[in-house]
Design a protein around this motif. Structure first.
Motif, PDB file in Angstrom:
ATOM      1  N   CYS A   1      -7.789   5.773   1.096  1.00 38.14           N
ATOM      2  CA  CYS A   1      -7.556   4.822  -0.030  1.00 38.14           C
ATOM      3  C   CYS A   1      -7.508   5.326  -1.301  1.00 38.14           C
ATOM      4  O   CYS A   1      -8.596   6.006  -1.456  1.00 38.14           O
TER       5      CYS A   1
ATOM      6  N   CYS B   1       0.837  -1.266   0.010  1.00 40.47           N
ATOM      7  CA  CYS B   1       0.034   0.196  -0.066  1.00 40.47           C
ATOM      8  C   CYS B   1       1.050   1.230   0.000  1.00 40.47           C
ATOM      9  O   CYS B   1       1.961   1.306   0.872  1.00 40.47           O
TER      10      CYS B   1
ATOM     11  N   ILE C   1      -4.542   0.152   4.250  1.00 35.96           N
ATOM     12  CA  ILE C   1      -4.990  -1.006   4.715  1.00 35.96           C
ATOM     13  C   ILE C   1      -3.892  -1.461   5.739  1.00 35.96           C
ATOM     14  O   ILE C   1      -2.432  -1.751   5.251  1.00 35.96           O
TER      15      ILE C   1
ATOM     16  N   ILE D   1      -9.397  -1.347   5.356  1.00 35.13           N
ATOM     17  CA  ILE D   1      -9.253  -0.068   4.578  1.00 35.13           C
ATOM     18  C   ILE D   1      -9.869   1.039   5.198  1.00 35.13           C
ATOM     19  O   ILE D   1     -11.074   1.216   5.390  1.00 35.13           O
TER      20      ILE D   1
END
Length: 361
Positions: A152, A115, A133, A147
């Motif tokens: 995100c 990530c 995440i 998440i």
């Protein structure tokens, strides 16, 4: 009447309540608002007065809860409504979406490793970061990743890393369930007062004024600085630290009660700091009364005095920051001498009040 019970809150009190009820033959639902059970105890470095590792004590209990056949953990959830009466409660619960399928997640961490996004980790009092995440801490129970959709960017790298497990589900929705239980145990714990509404001690304005829980995360080897106590202003280790007791508590203008454990956690942190850096740090502890009234507490207090910690009976009236050095000038009265004093410290730690958990009413 049903033999099912519910425990609200997954801190150390809720964990013990759930285990006790399950051993008595009850089916127990352990409801936790956060992503993981553990509560404040899982954030700490050591416990007083033995200075045992905090997570070493609580971690096995967390695992026992997760493995007990009569305990079901429902974490990352909110209570929407409670109806009924003793022996027959109906509780409506919303399970918030993690955007990860719990049954498919193995907790391997491969999604976290790829990530690209980071955000402040509330578990580290926002002094550290976590991935978009991630889990809040490595010993999380349940070990299911979450998440944060506020950060995100849906690059789908986590999906590729998860591979055939197919645990990532971006369109996961909240789930509402209703449970019937005969008894409910409230173990929602407490919040730590953050003195951002007070100009007296400069918290939120002065870089090197922190709370005791923030200090806990600094001195913890698994914390954001890997156990190195450092000032946020320059990243250097302080050579003088002042702990100030009863910030917010025993105050008619804020919270009138004594929180009961502030004296002891101040002593604990002062001892940990002094034992870690020895003569390389000067430690001051300013207090109103030293309340050490349980088993081993008075001996713990004497241990702190023997280490050379400077105890000053008196509550500061003002803290001023030196604009050039970012050191803190503390003005107080030494009640033992009856004289005003002024001392300079490179870091100030505020031992703040425990207050009712938000939303527990």
């Amino acid at each position: 009447v049903t033999n099912k019970a519910m425990v609200l809150g997954g801190g150390i009190a809720g964990i013990n309540a759930a285990l006790d009820l399950a051993e008595m033959g009850f089916k127990v639902y352990l409801i936790e608002k956060a992503e993981s059970i553990g509560g404040h105890m899982a954030q700490l470095d050591k416990t007083f007065p033995t200075l045992d590792c905090s997570i070493c004590i609580e971690g096995p209990k967390m695992v026992d809860v997760s493995r007990h056949p009569d305990i079901e953990i429902i974490s990352y959830a909110d209570i929407l409504r409670v109806d009924g009466y003793v022996g027959d409660f109906k509780v409506k619960i919303r399970k918030n979406p993690r955007y990860v399928v719990a049954d498919n997640c193995t907790g391997c961490g491969e999604c976290r490793d790829v990530c690209p996004l980071e955000y402040p980790n509330e578990w580290d009092m926002n002094m550290g970061v976590r991935k978009a995440i991630s889990v809040p801490f490595d010993q999380a129970v349940p070990l299911v990743y979450t998440i944060n959709m506020d950060y995100c960017i849906k690059c789908y790298k986590c999906v590729d890393a998860c591979g055939p497990r197919r645990a990532i589900l971006f369109d996961q929705k909240p789930e509402e369930i209703e449970l019937e239980v005969g008894a409910i145990v409230i173990a929602t714990g407490f919040d730590i007062y953050l003195p951002t509404d007070s100009q007296l001690y400069g918290y939120g304005r002065y870089d090197n004024v922190i709370t005791a829980l923030e200090f806990e995360r600094l001195i913890l080897a698994a914390g954001p600085t890997r156990g190195i106590v450092m000032r946020s202003s320059d990243g250097k280790k302080p050579h003088s630290v002042a702990f100030i007791q009863c910030v917010g508590s025993r105050d008619v203008n804020k919270y009138e009660w004594c929180s009961g454990f502030c004296c002891m956690y101040a002593l604990k942190n002062a001892i940990l700091l002094k034992e870690k850096y020895k003569d390389d740090v000067e430690v001051y502890l300013l207090y109103i009364d030293m309340r050490t009234h349980f088993k081993g507490y008075e001996e713990f207090y004497r241990r702190a005095r023997d280490l050379g910690i400077n105890f000053i009976r008196g509550k500061p009236s003002q803290i001023i920051e030196d604009l050039e050095t970012k050191n803190l000038i503390i003005r107080a009265e030494d009640m033992a001498l009856g004289d005003p004093i002024e001392l300079e410290a490179e870091m100030v730690v505020l031992c703040t009040a425990a207050i009712p958990k938000k939303g527990s009413d």
